[in-house]
Design an enzyme around this catalytic site. Sequence first.
Site, PDB file in Angstrom:
ATOM      1  CB  SER A 135     -14.233 -67.856   4.913  1.00 40.02           C
ATOM      2  OG  SER A 135     -14.877 -67.747   3.670  1.00 40.02           O
ATOM      3  CE  LYS A 161     -17.215 -70.191   3.696  1.00 41.34           C
ATOM      4  NZ  LYS A 161     -18.414 -69.967   4.543  1.00 41.34           N
ATOM      5  CE  LYS A 163     -17.375 -66.857   1.115  1.00 42.41           C
ATOM      6  NZ  LYS A 163     -18.739 -67.139   1.564  1.00 42.41           N
ATOM      7  CG  ASP A 189     -20.094 -70.368   1.112  1.00 43.78           C
ATOM      8  OD1 ASP A 189     -20.083 -69.563   2.062  1.00 43.78           O
ATOM      9  OD2 ASP A 189     -21.120 -70.629   0.445  1.00 43.78           O
ATOM     10  CD  GLU A 214     -21.094 -72.146   3.721  1.00 45.15           C
ATOM     11  OE1 GLU A 214     -19.872 -72.389   3.801  1.00 45.15           O
ATOM     12  OE2 GLU A 214     -21.613 -71.174   4.277  1.00 45.15           O
ATOM     13  CG  ASP A 239     -24.698 -69.405   4.953  1.00 51.05           C
ATOM     14  OD1 ASP A 239     -23.598 -68.902   4.689  1.00 51.05           O
ATOM     15  OD2 ASP A 239     -25.566 -68.798   5.601  1.00 51.05           O
ATOM     16  CE  LYS A 263     -22.786 -67.112   7.474  1.00 52.32           C
ATOM     17  NZ  LYS A 263     -22.921 -66.555   6.118  1.00 52.32           N
ATOM     18  N   GLY A 291     -19.695 -67.070   9.705  1.00 52.15           N
ATOM     19  CA  GLY A 291     -19.214 -65.729  10.035  1.00 52.15           C
ATOM     20  C   GLY A 291     -19.733 -64.677   9.066  1.00 52.15           C
TER      21      GLY A 291
HETATM   22  C1  LIG Z   1     -19.171 -61.141   3.153  1.00 53.16           C
HETATM   23  S1  LIG Z   1     -19.373 -62.844   3.130  1.00 53.16           S
HETATM   24  C2  LIG Z   1     -20.429 -63.194   4.461  1.00 53.16           C
HETATM   25  C3  LIG Z   1     -21.067 -64.564   4.258  1.00 53.16           C
HETATM   26  C4  LIG Z   1     -20.067 -65.688   4.131  1.00 53.16           C
HETATM   27  N1  LIG Z   1     -19.144 -65.696   5.262  1.00 53.16           N
HETATM   28  C5  LIG Z   1     -17.921 -66.233   5.175  1.00 53.16           C
HETATM   29  O1  LIG Z   1     -17.467 -66.719   4.169  1.00 53.16           O
HETATM   30  C6  LIG Z   1     -17.074 -66.143   6.418  1.00 53.16           C
HETATM   31  C7  LIG Z   1     -16.600 -64.729   6.626  1.00 53.16           C
HETATM   32  C8  LIG Z   1     -15.898 -64.619   7.976  1.00 53.16           C
HETATM   33  O2  LIG Z   1     -14.794 -65.179   8.115  1.00 53.16           O
HETATM   34  O3  LIG Z   1     -16.522 -64.026   8.898  1.00 53.16           O
HETATM   35  C9  LIG Z   1     -20.772 -67.033   4.006  1.00 53.16           C
HETATM   36  O4  LIG Z   1     -21.624 -67.132   3.103  1.00 53.16           O
HETATM   37  O5  LIG Z   1     -20.501 -67.980   4.739  1.00 53.16           O
HETATM   38 MG   LIG Z   2     -21.888 -69.276   3.391  1.00 51.62          MG
END
Ligand SMILES: CSCC[C@@H](NC(=O)CCC(=O)O)C(=O)O
Ligand SMILES: [Mg+2]
Length: 368
Positions: A135, A161, A163, A189, A214, A239, A263, A291
């Site tokens: 991510s 992925k 953001k 995401d 996402e 999510d 998750k 994650g």
């Molecule tokens: C601090 S972001 C935590 C939530 C985010 N998590 C990620 O983007 C993956 C982060 C990781 O690599 O653990 C999500 O919404 O999926």
């Molecule tokens: Mg997410």
Amino acid sequence: MKISGVELRRLSMTLRSPFETSFGVVTERDILLVRVVTEEAEGWGECAAMSEPVYSSEHINGAQDVIRRFFLPRLAAAPHVTSALVAQILAPFKGHPIAKAAVEAAVLDAELRAAGTSFGDHLGAVRSWVPVGVSVGIMPSVAELVDTVGGYLDQGYRRIKLKIKPGWDVEPVRAVRERFGEAPLLQVDANTAYTLGDAQRLAALDPFDLLLIEQPLPEDDIGGHAALARLLHTPICLDESIVSARSAAEAIALGACRIVNIKPARVGGYLEARRVHDVCAANGVPVWCGGMLETGIGRAANVALAALPNFTLPGDISASERYFERDITEPFVLRDGGLDVPQGPGLGVTPDPVLLDEFTTATDWIDF
Ligand SMILES: CSCC[C@@H](NC(=O)CCC(=O)O)C(=O)O
Ligand SMILES: [Mg+2]
């Protein structure tokens, strides 16, 4: 299983680089580990809550408080505690799935270590290695993002992925496609940053052959996601909206998602995560493991979960070095774009006591 006591340990671990999402920037993880001590073994659970209630309504100090003030006394008073009973024992307390998940995981780990059974075997893993993705946060420039993506692709990650948020969506996605072509598996995401009124903007992502979009809308807007799904070609993945197997079934039935990010923390634990997996499998909905920037403790459990049969898409379970200079467990190392599933009893990893002490900011022991 007779619990003799529980330790709540706080750690501070600096991320190798800031991680920006539509809800803010994370530079260090303020971690809570739950250690359950029994006569036969001890077990570890990582609380995945963020420092502030910006991903969900939970936050790390609140999680520690609800665990110490309510959950542990209830467990101590229970005549019989097994991992299968934890959710039921804690059911009278509303909400707090991330805090509940940490307690259940620690009890499960102790139970499995005593039994000599691995997390993966207990959950139903069918693989000993899982392909993983990475991510990538919002960056100061598109050029920096593209370089960062190139670095991860060079390391072998099986999926990228990105953001996104309003004002940072089509341009970075287009730049990644223009630099690396159609081959890389790519998804985005939004962490709830858009509204149904942004449908046209999100439809502008359709030409880039994304695996999924996402959580574009707020977590409680299931109807909005169903309406948006009818306007986009790219599959919607949820999510934050999926808080239980039942909510997964409802979202799927309403056409709100075609893919689910599982998750364990968000749904209250690994046992409920397996139920979400099973509901999605029964509906032909593929899943992947999300994650929360975990240490090797949470990572070990997530990698085991990602080895279940319907986890058919690479998850956000990157190698330890993606997050921390030094992990508190034996680091998870990327091998051919994936991670090996720990085979030892329980999580199959344990924190290094020296590193644990180095990163510890507080400990709290509760006698049972
Ligand atoms: C601090 S972001 C935590 C939530 C985010 N998590 C990620 O983007 C993956 C982060 C990781 O690599 O653990 C999500 O919404 O999926
Ligand atoms: Mg997410």
